[in-house]
Design a protein around this motif. Structure first.
Motif, mmCIF file in Angstrom:
data_model
loop_
_atom_site.group_PDB
_atom_site.id
_atom_site.type_symbol
_atom_site.label_atom_id
_atom_site.label_comp_id
_atom_site.label_asym_id
_atom_site.label_seq_id
_atom_site.Cartn_x
_atom_site.Cartn_y
_atom_site.Cartn_z
ATOM 1 N N ARG A 33 -11.134 5.446 8.320
ATOM 2 C CA ARG A 33 -10.046 5.120 9.076
ATOM 3 C C ARG A 33 -9.147 4.412 8.614
ATOM 4 N N ILE A 34 -8.029 4.828 8.772
ATOM 5 C CA ILE A 34 -6.717 3.982 8.474
ATOM 6 C C ILE A 34 -5.903 3.492 9.383
ATOM 7 N N PRO A 35 -5.623 2.245 9.622
ATOM 8 C CA PRO A 35 -5.977 1.243 8.712
ATOM 9 C C PRO A 35 -7.138 0.382 8.890
ATOM 10 N N GLU A 36 -8.085 0.745 9.874
ATOM 11 C CA GLU A 36 -9.252 -0.091 10.134
ATOM 12 C C GLU A 36 -10.173 -0.135 8.777
ATOM 13 N N ASP A 37 -10.454 0.900 8.037
ATOM 14 C CA ASP A 37 -11.263 0.674 6.870
ATOM 15 C C ASP A 37 -10.603 0.495 5.800
ATOM 16 N N LEU A 38 -9.160 0.768 5.456
ATOM 17 C CA LEU A 38 -8.436 0.683 4.490
ATOM 18 C C LEU A 38 -6.966 0.774 5.023
ATOM 19 N N ALA A 39 -6.160 -0.403 4.513
ATOM 20 C CA ALA A 39 -4.721 -0.302 4.500
ATOM 21 C C ALA A 39 -4.128 0.491 3.340
ATOM 22 N N ILE A 40 -2.934 1.268 3.688
ATOM 23 C CA ILE A 40 -2.522 2.086 2.668
ATOM 24 C C ILE A 40 -0.766 1.849 2.788
ATOM 25 N N MET A 41 -0.091 1.676 1.924
ATOM 26 C CA MET A 41 1.404 1.210 1.661
ATOM 27 C C MET A 41 1.884 2.049 0.487
ATOM 28 N N GLY A 42 3.000 2.667 0.928
ATOM 29 C CA GLY A 42 3.839 3.236 -0.465
ATOM 30 C C GLY A 42 5.306 2.715 -0.760
ATOM 31 N N TYR A 43 6.127 3.467 -1.301
ATOM 32 C CA TYR A 43 7.459 2.774 -1.480
ATOM 33 C C TYR A 43 8.398 3.839 -1.532
ATOM 34 N N ASP A 44 9.663 3.652 -0.891
ATOM 35 C CA ASP A 44 10.876 4.635 -0.802
ATOM 36 C C ASP A 44 11.266 5.052 0.657
ATOM 37 N N ASN A 45 10.510 4.968 1.564
ATOM 38 C CA ASN A 45 10.661 5.382 2.897
ATOM 39 C C ASN A 45 11.386 6.797 2.909
ATOM 40 N N THR A 46 10.377 7.848 2.402
ATOM 41 C CA THR A 46 10.743 9.211 2.506
ATOM 42 C C THR A 46 10.549 9.777 3.991
ATOM 43 N N GLU A 47 11.255 10.853 4.271
ATOM 44 C CA GLU A 47 11.008 11.488 5.670
ATOM 45 C C GLU A 47 9.553 11.688 6.005
ATOM 46 N N LEU A 48 8.703 12.267 4.847
ATOM 47 C CA LEU A 48 7.287 12.434 5.233
ATOM 48 C C LEU A 48 6.610 11.204 5.504
ATOM 49 N N SER A 49 7.116 9.971 5.213
ATOM 50 C CA SER A 49 6.440 8.849 5.310
ATOM 51 C C SER A 49 6.155 8.414 7.047
ATOM 52 N N ILE A 50 7.015 8.941 7.609
ATOM 53 C CA ILE A 50 7.022 8.606 9.048
ATOM 54 C C ILE A 50 6.474 9.967 9.785
ATOM 55 N N MET A 51 6.541 11.084 9.061
ATOM 56 C CA MET A 51 6.093 12.193 9.647
ATOM 57 C C MET A 51 4.524 12.556 9.661
ATOM 58 N N PHE A 52 3.857 11.909 8.801
ATOM 59 C CA PHE A 52 2.336 11.592 8.485
ATOM 60 C C PHE A 52 1.724 11.176 9.652
ATOM 61 N N HIS A 53 0.359 11.417 9.754
ATOM 62 C CA HIS A 53 -0.406 10.493 10.906
ATOM 63 C C HIS A 53 -1.635 10.148 10.088
ATOM 64 N N PRO A 54 -1.853 8.816 9.990
ATOM 65 C CA PRO A 54 -0.894 7.771 10.600
ATOM 66 C C PRO A 54 0.295 7.599 10.031
ATOM 67 N N SER A 55 1.335 7.209 10.375
ATOM 68 C CA SER A 55 2.581 7.056 9.615
ATOM 69 C C SER A 55 2.454 5.850 8.481
ATOM 70 N N LEU A 56 3.150 5.814 7.440
ATOM 71 C CA LEU A 56 3.076 5.196 6.122
ATOM 72 C C LEU A 56 3.817 4.168 6.274
ATOM 73 N N THR A 57 3.435 2.853 6.408
ATOM 74 C CA THR A 57 4.031 1.670 6.004
ATOM 75 C C THR A 57 4.562 1.812 4.336
ATOM 76 N N THR A 58 5.868 1.272 4.390
ATOM 77 C CA THR A 58 6.509 1.670 3.092
ATOM 78 C C THR A 58 7.787 0.580 2.845
ATOM 79 N N VAL A 59 8.220 0.737 1.647
ATOM 80 C CA VAL A 59 9.443 -0.029 1.180
ATOM 81 C C VAL A 59 10.492 0.732 1.135
ATOM 82 N N SER A 60 11.634 0.374 1.994
ATOM 83 C CA SER A 60 12.809 1.128 1.939
ATOM 84 C C SER A 60 13.536 1.087 0.597
#
Length: 345
Positions: A273-300
């Motif tokens: 379960r995300i984020p209950e079991d694991l928090a995930i974070m990316g970088y770039d703020n791509t279009e897919l980062s907000i389309m995915f479920h759960p949406s991805l926390t990222t750095v713009s």
């Protein structure tokens, strides 16, 4: 009836019954022409589908109003890259607004051939994107052509370059995850030879060190990826899954979104379960980062500003302006979405 292409100014003037200089004045809008003469010339333009010669315009103005853009990248994707594609989109729009056309080439061999091609096209200036070798800069300098670098590093103080402050962005990512209560981190780092991946990793780890968290103490594990794609993130996480579980890491940070999304897919498929079991974070703020479920926390990353300003600064160089800034850095910020949250104290 066959329609001839590329009529000359002389042929246009003959059809309109005027001199070449008069026809030129009407077409360029510079100088006087009587309403009758102007009407005859414009009718001839319509009849011949006349298009002024780009070569002739360049001879008069000493400019072609063409800009060369070269993306130096030794592996796919290139133009469809989640960051470079956005920068190129902005370059195209900004160039059109200023009356420039774009010649675009990719260079996978880090050679001089793409540069030679652009010089042969007599472009007014060059935008060099991504990592390139010093010999390219030295070569371009020989031809005294305006140029600048985007998202690349150089120690040459004369080079105009635009970069995202990726080290600071990495630090902000670490601050966010620590503020959420995490103390054990799994990091997927993209190719170390790439400036962006290297600086993001450096900033993230430096900030963790200030919080007293380190690789040497086993609180942080770094896994290097030779690629930066969704597929490579997915495969790497499949390979590292058991190690990840044994390390009891509660947060995963990746130096770009695609690696993070690939890893997230593995975790979701395995029932985490995300984020209950694991928090995930990316970088770039791509279009897919907000389309995915759960949406991805990222750095713009300010791709819009970088692409827009690259054209604006190059235009200033082409026009011979002085005091053009040699370094322009773009700050980033954390976009908090569903894949991270503050853990309860």
């Amino acid at each position: 009836m066959n329609q001839k292409l590329n009529y000359s100014l002389r042929e246009l003037a003959e059809l309109a019954g005027v001199s070449k200089s008069t026809a030129s004045r009407v077409i360029s809008g510079n100088g006087y022409a009587s309403p009758d003469v102007r009407e005859r010339v414009l009718q001839a333009v319509d009849q011949l589908l006349y298009k002024p010669s780009a070569v002739a315009r360049a001879m008069v103005s000493k400019r072609t109003y063409n800009i060369g853009v070269i993306v130096f990248r030794d592996r796919l994707p290139i133009v469809s890259h989640t960051l470079y594609g956005r920068i190129i989109d902005e370059i195209l729009m900004a160039a059109e607004a200023l009356g420039y056309s774009i010649f675009l080439k990719t260079d996978r061999e880090m050679s001089l051939r793409s540069t030679d091609y652009m010089l042969e096209q007599r472009v007014d200036g060059l935008i060099l994107v991504s990592r390139l070798q010093k010999n390219v800069i030295d070569y371009v300098k020989k031809f005294n052509i305006p140029y600048l670098m985007v998202n690349g590093s150089t120690e040459d103080p004369e080079v105009v370059h635009l970069v995202s402050n990726d080290e600071a962005g990495g630090e902000r990512a670490a601050e966010h995850l620590v503020a959420c209560g995490h103390r054990r981190f799994f990091i997927i780092a993209g190719p170390g030879e790439h400036r962006s991946h290297s600086l993001r990793l450096k900033g993230f780890c430096q900030r963790l060190e200030r919080f007293g968290l380190s690789v040497s103490e086993g609180q942080v594990r770094i896994v290097q990826s030779s690629e930066s794609s969704f597929e490579s993130g997915h495969q790497l996480m499949e390979d590292q899954y058991q190690t990840f579980r044994e390390g009891q890491y509660s947060a995963l940070f990746s130096t770009n979104d695609m690696l993070a999304l690939g890893a997230m897919k593995v975790m979701l498929d395995r029932g985490m379960r995300i984020p209950e079991d694991l928090a995930i974070m990316g970088y770039d703020n791509t279009e897919l980062s907000i389309m995915f479920h759960p949406s991805l926390t990222t750095v713009s990353v300010d791709a819009t500003g970088i692409g827009r300003d690259a054209v604006s600064l190059l235009d200033r160089l082409i026009r011979g302006e002085e005091n053009v800034p040699r370094l322009t850095e773009y700050e980033s910020h954390v976009l908090i979405r569903q894949s991270t949250k503050r853990k309860e104290e």
